[in-house]
Design an enzyme around this catalytic site. Structure first.
Site, PDB file in Angstrom:
ATOM      1  NE  ARG A   1       0.968   4.404  -6.042  1.00 61.46           N
ATOM      2  CZ  ARG A   1       0.195   4.803  -7.054  1.00 61.46           C
ATOM      3  NH1 ARG A   1       0.642   4.748  -8.312  1.00 61.46           N
ATOM      4  NH2 ARG A   1      -1.026   5.242  -6.853  1.00 61.46           N
TER       5      ARG A   1
ATOM      6  CB  CYS B   1      -0.185   8.374  -2.023  1.00 63.46           C
ATOM      7  SG  CYS B   1      -0.123   6.577  -2.326  1.00 63.46           S
TER       8      CYS B   1
ATOM      9  CB  THR C   1       0.273   2.674  -0.602  1.00 62.95           C
ATOM     10  OG1 THR C   1      -1.007   2.328  -0.049  1.00 62.95           O
ATOM     11  CG2 THR C   1       0.992   1.415  -1.055  1.00 62.95           C
TER      12      THR C   1
ATOM     13  CB  THR D   1      -3.410  -0.641   0.062  1.00 64.54           C
ATOM     14  OG1 THR D   1      -2.037  -0.281   0.278  1.00 64.54           O
ATOM     15  CG2 THR D   1      -4.223   0.595  -0.269  1.00 64.54           C
TER      16      THR D   1
ATOM     17  CE  LYS E   1      -5.413   3.574  -6.129  1.00 67.56           C
ATOM     18  NZ  LYS E   1      -4.671   4.837  -6.194  1.00 67.56           N
TER      19      LYS E   1
ATOM     20  CB  CYS F   1      -5.830   3.898   1.828  1.00 69.02           C
ATOM     21  SG  CYS F   1      -5.984   3.941   0.026  1.00 69.02           S
TER      22      CYS F   1
END
Lengths: 248, 248
Positions: free
Chosen positions: A55, A89, A91, A132, A171, A202
């Site tokens: 993304r 999520c 974003t 983000t 991540k 986030c």
């Protein structure tokens, strides 16, 4: 032998963005469900395809549009009979109106749920926003905060870089106290702007929070917790009672 | 923009038995996947219907047969395109041959995977077995251990009661050091029977272990870890490379 079983509505989680954030959200959903036996917990189906294109790349540098992956996942969850769809999520929520609007399924937005969870302070301080680079570029949180009458405060460029490093480290499978300490430095930096309430917008940051944090006078809202709480409430709002056999 | 994406085979997790054990297994699967970005992680679909009737009641006191729920869940996962099915619940494995044998899908048994993970000691000590009353009544682990040439050692009746209490406490949402201490007492009690390797054969107990524990000379095998490791290996054994769009 037949036994009446009261089953919740089926919750569909469109996840994998990233996987650790999805596992964290599912864990929070379980912890926030009032239940003492397996059978009292929510019925859940999770579609976790982490190959959804980045993304960040899509929002910031013309990378592949993730929309086809999101539609494919939502299709799978609806075919399974999901009554409610949620996406842990933040974003990706910039892409969700186009994915969700035409579907005959209840969708709970993490953005709307989080805005609704901001406590009334009545003193007009700006709301701190940790999100983000991609989410900030899309404006999803800023627009929703502004529409709700809030001012928005962002980390300094240096602290924003730290935030993005933390997201990528989660991540990559890192965890532990060093990351939590770095996150605390980022949130603390918002206080110098007069912030008393901040949004950890986030779900990778959510994995580093232990529910709602309230340290040194700064309250950090965890959107994953707020989404989980709202999901439990709506999934249990309607239940079906059946005498035998699984719900299809 | 097209970009080659290498996707794993789709892993189907038949979960919800219980929910916390499923979240724990999914977390372990993520942690055991060698990946530094979202896109390198496994594609996963989880069907978590915790209203599956109690396996303990079914195995011990003539309660409702869970088989229809298991078939319904496996059907859902196959309709989603799962290439591999796993079930992070040891006790229910007694019902799985009838559910899985007719399906054209790869099934990884937690029992077989765990037996294969027993280290070669060559000294003939019995293998300690921590399992629910229902699992013990079904004989799934004892039969597999015996077939592989092992003797089996069980906790004392008093320690078995502690074990069942711990399982129900995890299902009720409890956690923390007190439960871990109680589990350590149960595993320690096996050492007095000459056990050097024990199987924590219930995924609720897995949530209390931090991977493979090796304390005071007793090695505790966590079947959830072994199943996760084998799942990662088999899901990555074959991958598909595609140029654009999500895998359906």
């Amino acid at each position: 032998m037949t036994k009446a079983i009261t089953a919740s509505r089926l919750v569909g989680i469109l996840g994998g963005m990233g996987p650790a954030a999805t596992a964290d959200f599912y864990t929070k959903l379980i912890e926030l469900t009032p239940a003492t036996t397996d059978q009292e917990h929510l019925r859940v189906v999770i579609w976790a395809d982490p190959t959804v294109p980045s993304r960040q790349d899509a929002l910031l540098s013309g990378g592949t549009d993730p929309t086809p992956w999101l539609n494919a996942g939502a299709d799978q969850l609806q075919r399974c009979g999901a009554d409610i769809l949620v996406v842990p999520c933040n974003t990706v929520h910039g892409y969700l109106p186009a994915v969700m609007n035409e579907r005959e399924v209840e969708f709970i937005s993490i953005i709307e749920t989080t805005i609704a969870a901001i406590p009334a302070t009545g003193t007009g301080e700006p709301i701190g926003l940790l999100a983000t680079d991609g989410a900030l570029a899309s404006g999803i949180y800023q627009d929703a905060l502004t529409a709700a009458g809030y001012q928005v405060a962002l980390p300094s460029p240096e602290q924003q870089q730290t935030l993005m490093r933390l997201v990528h480290e989660v991540k990559a499978g890192l965890e532990g106290s060093a990351l939590r300490t770095d996150l605390a430095v980022v949130t603390d930096s918002l206080r110098t702007q007069g912030v008393r309430v901040a949004i950890a917008g986030c779900t990778e940051l959510s994995t580093l929070l232990d529910g709602q944090a309230d340290t040194n006078g700064l309250q950090v809202i965890d959107p994953a917790v707020e989404l989980a709480r709202e999901t439990v409430s709506r999934a249990q709002a309607q239940t079906t009672t059946r005498n035998e056999g699984p719900t299809r």
